[in-house]
Design a protein around this motif. Structure first.
Motif, PDB file in Angstrom:
ATOM      1  N   THR A   1       0.847  -1.183   0.000  1.00 27.30           N
ATOM      2  CA  THR A   1       0.000   0.000   0.000  1.00 27.30           C
ATOM      3  C   THR A   1       0.885   1.235   0.000  1.00 27.30           C
ATOM      4  O   THR A   1       1.808   1.343   0.807  1.00 27.30           O
ATOM      5  N   GLU A   2       0.604   2.145  -0.927  1.00 23.98           N
ATOM      6  CA  GLU A   2       1.358   3.387  -1.020  1.00 23.98           C
ATOM      7  C   GLU A   2       0.410   4.568  -1.146  1.00 23.98           C
ATOM      8  O   GLU A   2      -0.590   4.501  -1.869  1.00 23.98           O
ATOM      9  N   ASN A   3       0.729   5.638  -0.451  1.00 24.77           N
ATOM     10  CA  ASN A   3       0.021   6.906  -0.576  1.00 24.77           C
ATOM     11  C   ASN A   3       1.049   8.010  -0.785  1.00 24.77           C
ATOM     12  O   ASN A   3       1.838   8.312   0.110  1.00 24.77           O
ATOM     13  N   ARG A   4       1.027   8.598  -1.975  1.00 23.10           N
ATOM     14  CA  ARG A   4       1.991   9.642  -2.326  1.00 23.10           C
ATOM     15  C   ARG A   4       1.233  10.963  -2.480  1.00 23.10           C
ATOM     16  O   ARG A   4       0.479  11.147  -3.439  1.00 23.10           O
ATOM     17  N   THR A   5       1.450  11.854  -1.547  1.00 24.28           N
ATOM     18  CA  THR A   5       0.826  13.170  -1.578  1.00 24.28           C
ATOM     19  C   THR A   5       1.887  14.215  -1.919  1.00 24.28           C
ATOM     20  O   THR A   5       2.975  14.194  -1.341  1.00 24.28           O
ATOM     21  N   PHE A   6       1.582  15.083  -2.849  1.00 31.18           N
ATOM     22  CA  PHE A   6       2.559  16.109  -3.230  1.00 31.18           C
ATOM     23  C   PHE A   6       1.843  17.410  -3.571  1.00 31.18           C
ATOM     24  O   PHE A   6       0.664  17.434  -3.918  1.00 31.18           O
ATOM     25  N   GLU A   7       2.590  18.502  -3.478  1.00 30.13           N
ATOM     26  CA  GLU A   7       2.085  19.818  -3.856  1.00 30.13           C
ATOM     27  C   GLU A   7       3.224  20.601  -4.500  1.00 30.13           C
ATOM     28  O   GLU A   7       4.395  20.418  -4.160  1.00 30.13           O
ATOM     29  N   SER A   8       2.873  21.461  -5.454  1.00 32.14           N
ATOM     30  CA  SER A   8       3.908  22.172  -6.189  1.00 32.14           C
ATOM     31  C   SER A   8       3.419  23.546  -6.635  1.00 32.14           C
ATOM     32  O   SER A   8       2.210  23.807  -6.718  1.00 32.14           O
ATOM     33  N   ASN A   9       4.381  24.424  -6.933  1.00 32.14           N
ATOM     34  CA  ASN A   9       4.141  25.736  -7.529  1.00 32.14           C
ATOM     35  C   ASN A   9       5.123  25.916  -8.675  1.00 32.14           C
ATOM     36  O   ASN A   9       6.251  25.405  -8.634  1.00 32.14           O
ATOM     37  N   SER A  10       4.687  26.644  -9.696  1.00 29.71           N
ATOM     38  CA  SER A  10       5.586  27.009 -10.794  1.00 29.71           C
ATOM     39  C   SER A  10       6.206  28.366 -10.491  1.00 29.71           C
ATOM     40  O   SER A  10       5.536  29.269  -9.952  1.00 29.71           O
ATOM     41  N   LEU A  11       7.495  28.528 -10.860  1.00 25.90           N
ATOM     42  CA  LEU A  11       8.239  29.735 -10.530  1.00 25.90           C
ATOM     43  C   LEU A  11       8.680  30.474 -11.786  1.00 25.90           C
ATOM     44  O   LEU A  11       8.925  29.860 -12.835  1.00 25.90           O
ATOM     45  N   ASN A  12       8.783  31.788 -11.638  1.00 28.54           N
ATOM     46  CA  ASN A  12       9.366  32.609 -12.685  1.00 28.54           C
ATOM     47  C   ASN A  12      10.885  32.490 -12.642  1.00 28.54           C
ATOM     48  O   ASN A  12      11.459  31.843 -11.753  1.00 28.54           O
ATOM     49  N   SER A  13      11.536  33.163 -13.609  1.00 26.92           N
ATOM     50  CA  SER A  13      12.999  33.106 -13.671  1.00 26.92           C
ATOM     51  C   SER A  13      13.646  33.760 -12.458  1.00 26.92           C
ATOM     52  O   SER A  13      14.786  33.436 -12.114  1.00 26.92           O
ATOM     53  N   ASP A  14      12.906  34.646 -11.811  1.00 21.78           N
ATOM     54  CA  ASP A  14      13.442  35.276 -10.597  1.00 21.78           C
ATOM     55  C   ASP A  14      13.015  34.527  -9.335  1.00 21.78           C
ATOM     56  O   ASP A  14      13.127  35.034  -8.229  1.00 21.78           O
ATOM     57  N   TYR A  15      12.473  33.304  -9.515  1.00 23.10           N
ATOM     58  CA  TYR A  15      12.059  32.414  -8.434  1.00 23.10           C
ATOM     59  C   TYR A  15      10.807  32.912  -7.701  1.00 23.10           C
ATOM     60  O   TYR A  15      10.504  32.424  -6.609  1.00 23.10           O
ATOM     61  N   SER A  16      10.117  33.868  -8.297  1.00 24.56           N
ATOM     62  CA  SER A  16       8.830  34.269  -7.715  1.00 24.56           C
ATOM     63  C   SER A  16       7.747  33.303  -8.176  1.00 24.56           C
ATOM     64  O   SER A  16       7.813  32.750  -9.280  1.00 24.56           O
TER      65      SER A  16
END
Length: 203
Positions: A40-55
Motif C-alpha cells: 500500500t502506497e500513498n503519495r501526496t505532493f504539492e507544487s508551484n511554478s516559478l518565474n525566472s526570478d524564483y517568484s
C-alpha cells in the motif's frame, strides 16, 4: 513538497523433499511453494511554478494524492525426476503455477482542498494466470571429448485480465514448445567448442 507512506508485507512458504528410488541414483524432487505479497502506497505532493526570478506564478499551485494498492498471490508445485542410465542421463518433470494480482491505482486532485477523483489517471484491475508445464531433457557423453544435451519444454498458459475502470476483459490461452539442444567438444583442459540452440520466454 512530497510525502510517501509505504507499507509492504510478504509471506512465503516452501515444502521441499527428495526421494531416492534406487542405488543407481534415481531421485524424485518435489516442491510446493506459496507466496503472498501486499503493498500500500500513498503519495501526496504539492507544487508551484516559478518565474525566472524564483517568484511564484499566480494560480500555479497544484496538489494531488496518488494511491496504490497491490495484492499478489502465487501458488506453485513441481515434481522433477533425475534418472542416470548407463547410456544417457535423463531429467523430466512437471510444474503448475497459479497467480492472482489485484491492483488499484487511484489519483485524487487536491488543489481545491477537496479530493476530486481523476478516472483518467486511475485504474483498478485483476489479473489471473495459470501455467502448466511438462519438460524433458537428456544428457549424454560420447567418448571423452564430446557431450550433448537435448530437451523440450511444453507450456500451456491461460491468462485473464479484467479492468474494472475500462469495463474490459482480455484472455489468452495458448500452448508453446521450447526446445533446447547443444553439442560440446572438449579439445583439452583449456579449450572447448560448443554449438547450441534454445528458445525461451520472458514474462
Amino acid at each position: 513538497n512530497a510525502d510517501n507512506n509505504r507499507k509492504n508485507n510478504s509471506n512465503s512458504l516452501n515444502y521441499h523433499t527428495i526421494y531416492s528410488i534406487d542405488t543407481l541414483g534415481t531421485k524424485i524432487f518435489a516442491d510446493i511453494d506459496y507466496f503472498k505479497f501486499n503493498k500500500t502506497e500513498n503519495r501526496t505532493f504539492e507544487s508551484n511554478s516559478l518565474n525566472s526570478d524564483y517568484s511564484t506564478i499566480p494560480n500555479s499551485f497544484f496538489s494531488a494524492n496518488n494511491g496504490t494498492e497491490t495484492d499478489f498471490t502465487n501458488f506453485s508445485g513441481k515434481i522433477d525426476v533425475d534418472m542416470p542410465l548407463k547410456w544417457v542421463s535423463l531429467s523430466y518433470g512437471g510444474k503448475t503455477s497459479f497467480s492472482k494480482n489485484i491492483g488499484d491505482v487511484s489519483f485524487y486532485n487536491l488543489t481545491s482542498g477537496n479530493p476530486i477523483f481523476d478516472p483518467n489517471q486511475s485504474n483498478k484491475f485483476e489479473y489471473k494466470e495459470n501455467i502448466n508445464a511438462l519438460y524433458f531433457s537428456g544428457t549424454k557423453k560420447i567418448g571423452k571429448k564430446w557431450e550433448t544435451q537435448f530437451g523440450i519444454r511444453m507450456e500451456a498458459t491461460n491468462t485473464k485480465g479484467i479492468s474494472t475502470t475500462l469495463n474490459q476483459e482480455n484472455t489468452n490461452n495458448y500452448i508453446k514448445f521450447f526446445p533446447t539442444i547443444y553439442l560440446v567438444y572438449n579439445y583439452n583442459d583449456d579449450n572447448s567448442f560448443s554449438i547450441n540452440y534454445s528458445k525461451r520466454i520472458n514474462r
